[in-house]
Design an enzyme around this catalytic site. Structure first.
Site, short mmCIF file in Angstrom:
data_model
loop_
_atom_site.label_atom_id
_atom_site.label_comp_id
_atom_site.label_asym_id
_atom_site.label_seq_id
_atom_site.Cartn_x
_atom_site.Cartn_y
_atom_site.Cartn_z
N HIS A 17 0.84 -1.20 0.00
CA HIS A 17 0.00 0.00 0.00
C HIS A 17 0.87 1.25 0.00
CE1 HIS A 17 -3.13 -2.59 2.28
NE2 HIS A 17 -3.62 -2.39 1.07
N LYS A 41 -16.65 -6.85 4.72
CA LYS A 41 -15.46 -7.27 5.47
C LYS A 41 -15.65 -6.99 6.95
CE LYS A 41 -12.02 -6.50 1.84
NZ LYS A 41 -10.74 -5.84 1.51
N ARG A 90 -2.64 -5.99 -8.15
CA ARG A 90 -1.61 -7.00 -7.95
C ARG A 90 -1.62 -8.03 -9.06
NH1 ARG A 90 -3.46 -8.45 -2.00
NH2 ARG A 90 -5.37 -8.30 -3.17
N SER A 128 -3.11 -7.62 3.17
CA SER A 128 -3.32 -7.41 4.61
C SER A 128 -3.66 -8.72 5.31
CB SER A 128 -4.43 -6.38 4.85
OG SER A 128 -4.03 -5.12 4.38
#
Length: 177
Positions: A17, A41, A90, A128
């Site tokens: 990040h 989430k 990514r 994460s």
């Protein structure tokens, strides 16, 4: 003044990040890192903790500010003149969902553009959730998160592991003759 908004859950912020944030700051006049509340989430860190961690990490960069929002990104972005959303990618799998979100955001806010930035090669695998799992097992996470937050992430994940272990009932095999 062109403002880039870099949204995410940042649970916690990773070096991947931070890499995107710093690269974006080299292109835009201002970067707003926005901790978004994602209904899908369940974060391990509170919104306030995530904002605080990011602020400590970026405090030495005057072009970068940190904020949070529990609303739609397209609505949040209306606070800024000529905003551009920046999303790090990514892998190609990230592109599909991010592209769909960019189209929806553009539909809600026609003035909002999205810029996709490829992750640096050394961070393409980093997430994460991977950091949280490593920290839970007391692995060294210094290659994955900014130094300013290593102990906080490790402590949080270790305390969660201990709590879950205490609540877990152990089943012993029944011995029969």
């Amino acid at each position: 003044m062109k403002t880039a908004i870099y949204p995410g859950s940042f649970d916690p912020i990773t070096l991947g990040h931070l890499d995107i944030i710093l690269r974006v700051a080299s292109v835009f006049d201002k970067v707003v890192v926005c901790v978004m509340v994602n209904a899908g989430k369940r974060p391990h860190f509170t919104e306030e903790q995530r904002v605080d961690m990011i602020r400590r990490v970026v405090e030495k960069y005057p072009k970068i500010t940190v904020d949070s929002s529990s609303g739609l990104l397209a609505e949040y972005s209306k606070k800024y003149e000529q905003p551009v959303v920046v999303k790090g990618l990514r892998a190609m799998s990230d592109f599909e969902s991010e592209f769909q979100m960019a189209l929806i955001n553009k539909r809600i806010n026609p003035d909002l553009d999205t810029l996709f930035m490829a992750s640096s090669e050394k961070y393409t695998y980093l997430s994460s959730s991977l950091v949280r799992e490593l920290a839970e097992y007391a692995a060294d996470i210094s290659e994955f998160v900014p130094a300013e937050i290593i102990s906080e992430v490790t402590n949080k994940m270790q305390s969660g592991r201990i709590t879950r272990s205490k609540n877990k009932q152990i089943q012993y095999p029944v011995m029969t003759e």
